[in-house]
Structure formats: C-alpha cells, structure tokens
Write an enzyme that holds these catalytic residues in place. Structure first.
Site, PDB file in Angstrom:
ATOM      1  N   CYS A 178       0.843  -1.190   0.000  1.00 24.51           N
ATOM      2  CA  CYS A 178       0.000   0.000   0.000  1.00 24.51           C
ATOM      3  C   CYS A 178       0.881   1.244   0.000  1.00 24.51           C
ATOM      4  CB  CYS A 178      -0.917  -0.007   1.217  1.00 24.51           C
ATOM      5  SG  CYS A 178      -1.873   1.514   1.414  1.00 24.51           S
ATOM      6  N   ASP A 185       0.349  -6.264   0.035  1.00 24.88           N
ATOM      7  CA  ASP A 185      -0.777  -6.712  -0.780  1.00 24.88           C
ATOM      8  C   ASP A 185      -0.310  -7.943  -1.553  1.00 24.88           C
ATOM      9  OD1 ASP A 185      -2.470  -4.515  -0.074  1.00 24.88           O
ATOM     10  OD2 ASP A 185      -1.396  -3.260  -1.506  1.00 24.88           O
TER      11      ASP A 185
END
Length: 276
Positions: A178, A185
């Site tokens: 992120c 992620d």
C-alpha cells in the site's frame, strides 16, 4: 510515503451509522498513468471488486446480506480508494431499501458517480458464490530466476524470437505494498501473450521485483502491462491479477489489448482463487 494524505488510509476513523455516499473517495487514474502512458491508452479493461461484507435492511427492518461484485471500467476517470469503499458499504448496514434491486441500483449509482464511469453491480446470494478455481496456463513458481531484485525492473523481462502459440503464464508470488500504510498486498498475476515468446524465468524474476514496490493494485497491473508491451513485439497481451481480500474487499484488475474472446474472458474472471 505517498501524496495520498487526503484519503482515509492510515487514519483512525469512526464507522458510519447512516448511509453516506460522500464517504467514497476517488483517486484520479491520471496520477499514475502520466508516468507510464503517453497518448492513447494501450489497453482496455476493468477492475473487478468483490465485496464480502455487504448488508442492508428491507422495509420491515429485516437484514439482508449478499456478495457484491463491482465492475469499474479502466477508462473511468478515477479508482475508488479501498478504505473509503469499506466505510461506504458499512454505511448501508442500517439503511432500508424496499427491494434488493433498489439496493443494487443505489450502490451502482454511487460507485459510478465516484469513479467517473459506469460501474456494473451484481449482488449474489451467499450460497451462489462458492466459485473457487484455478487460472489457466503454466505456473512459473517452481522455476529459478538468475537474479532477484525487489523494485520493479522491466529489464528483467526477456523474450525470444520464436513465435509460437499463445502463452499463458501465472505466478502466486506477486507482492506489492500500500502506498500510504506500507501494508503488504498479495496476489496471483496471470498473463496471456502472443507474438514473441516470453521467457518464463524472466517473468518470475519480474514478478518478484514488485516485492518492495508501493502502489495501488490497479496501477501495479497497468505497469506490468506497459512493461511487457515495451519489452517485446507482442501481438496481443492480457494481464490479470487477483489480490487477496482486506477489509472484506478484494480487487482484481484486468487489462488487455486488441480483441479478446468474450467467452474466454468471462471464464477467466468467473473463478476466485483459494487465497481469496
């Protein structure tokens, strides 16, 4: 860490008690594309969101739940910041809709307004959404690359001038982060290409190079697409990533060039992977 200080990411916020479309926060796509794309977009596509925590009340006050699927076109003016979408969906929890269709239409209208493009919304019954599957093609994760780096490096991609049948390769090793919070992620990324032959080991090394990269899911997929297109004289290309869920949402961007087989694409996106 990023210039997204105007978003909800990384901030302590209060969960909404009332329906509020104003919670949705758009992020212009041009922010990332201006450094990747010159002129017309070399791709079309869609961002497919899955909402696993979606509920509202009917006119009698009885709760209803559904799995929501939101198709945001890649040519919309903005992506929707994920935490803001989570809070928006939570604002529906105590809101009354006369019918399921009224709820669907309200969500579609709100998301379309925020994204600057027509968003298609489908609501599934929970028992109708057990579609775990696998991606077609060859997984490269059992191979070994000659070198591993942890920032995106398009020079890692290698092609050989041996035109053959259409290639389908995928890897479960995609990790990006992120751009605001630094949270990891995780995703499976799949590519389909024709023209020059993509060396599978080089694709593995390239996927791994995103491990320290900070960007939104959609932007990562578009970077993968543009790097592949720039690296080889490809006739056709499709890139698809299925990210694991966070906050009850997963995001699955798909980008492709040229004409694609609609039936094949429908089969591709109709299955979620085990990690989702």
């Amino acid at each position: 860490m990023s210039d997204h200080a105007d978003t909800l990411l990384g901030k302590d916020t209060t969960y909404p008690e009332h329906y509020d479309p104003a919670l949705l926060q758009p992020i212009p796509r041009e922010r990332s594309r201006e450094t990747m794309v010159r002129g017309d977009l070399p791709f079309t596509g869609v961002d497919i969101w899955t909402a696993y925590e979606l509920s509202w009340l009917d006119s009698s006050g009885k709760p209803h739940v559904a799995v929501g699927e939101f198709w945001v076109p890649a040519d919309s003016s903005a992506i929707i910041e994920s935490k803001s979408l989570k809070y928006y969906l939570n604002s529906l929890n105590q809101h009354r809709f006369a019918t399921r269709e009224q709820a669907r239409q309200a969500i579609a209208g709100d998301l379309s307004e925020a994204a600057g493009g027509e968003v298609q919304v489908t609501l599934f019954d929970i028992d109708d959404y057990s579609n775990v599957g696998t991606l077609p093609g060859t997984c490269v994760d059992t191979l070994d690359a000659p070198v591993y780096v942890y920032q995106p490096d398009a020079s890692l991609l290698k092609f050989v001038d041996q035109p053959g049948e259409q290639q389908q390769l995928f890897s479960h090793l995609l990790k990006s982060n992120c751009p605001v919070t630094g949270q990891p992620d995780w995703a499976t990324v799949w590519v389909q290409c024709s023209g020059l032959t993509l060396v599978p080991e080089s694709f593995l090394a390239y996927v791994v190079s995103f491990r320290g990269h900070q960007d939104f899911h959609e932007n990562c997929v578009e970077r993968i697409f543009t790097d592949l297109m720039a690296g080889g004289k490809l006739q056709d290309l499709a890139v698809y990533a299925r990210y694991t869920r966070r906050g009850g949402l997963d995001i699955n961007p798909l980008r492709f060039s040229g004409a694609q087989d609609p039936e094949a694409l429908e089969q591709l996106v109709s299955k979620r992977i085990a990690r989702q």
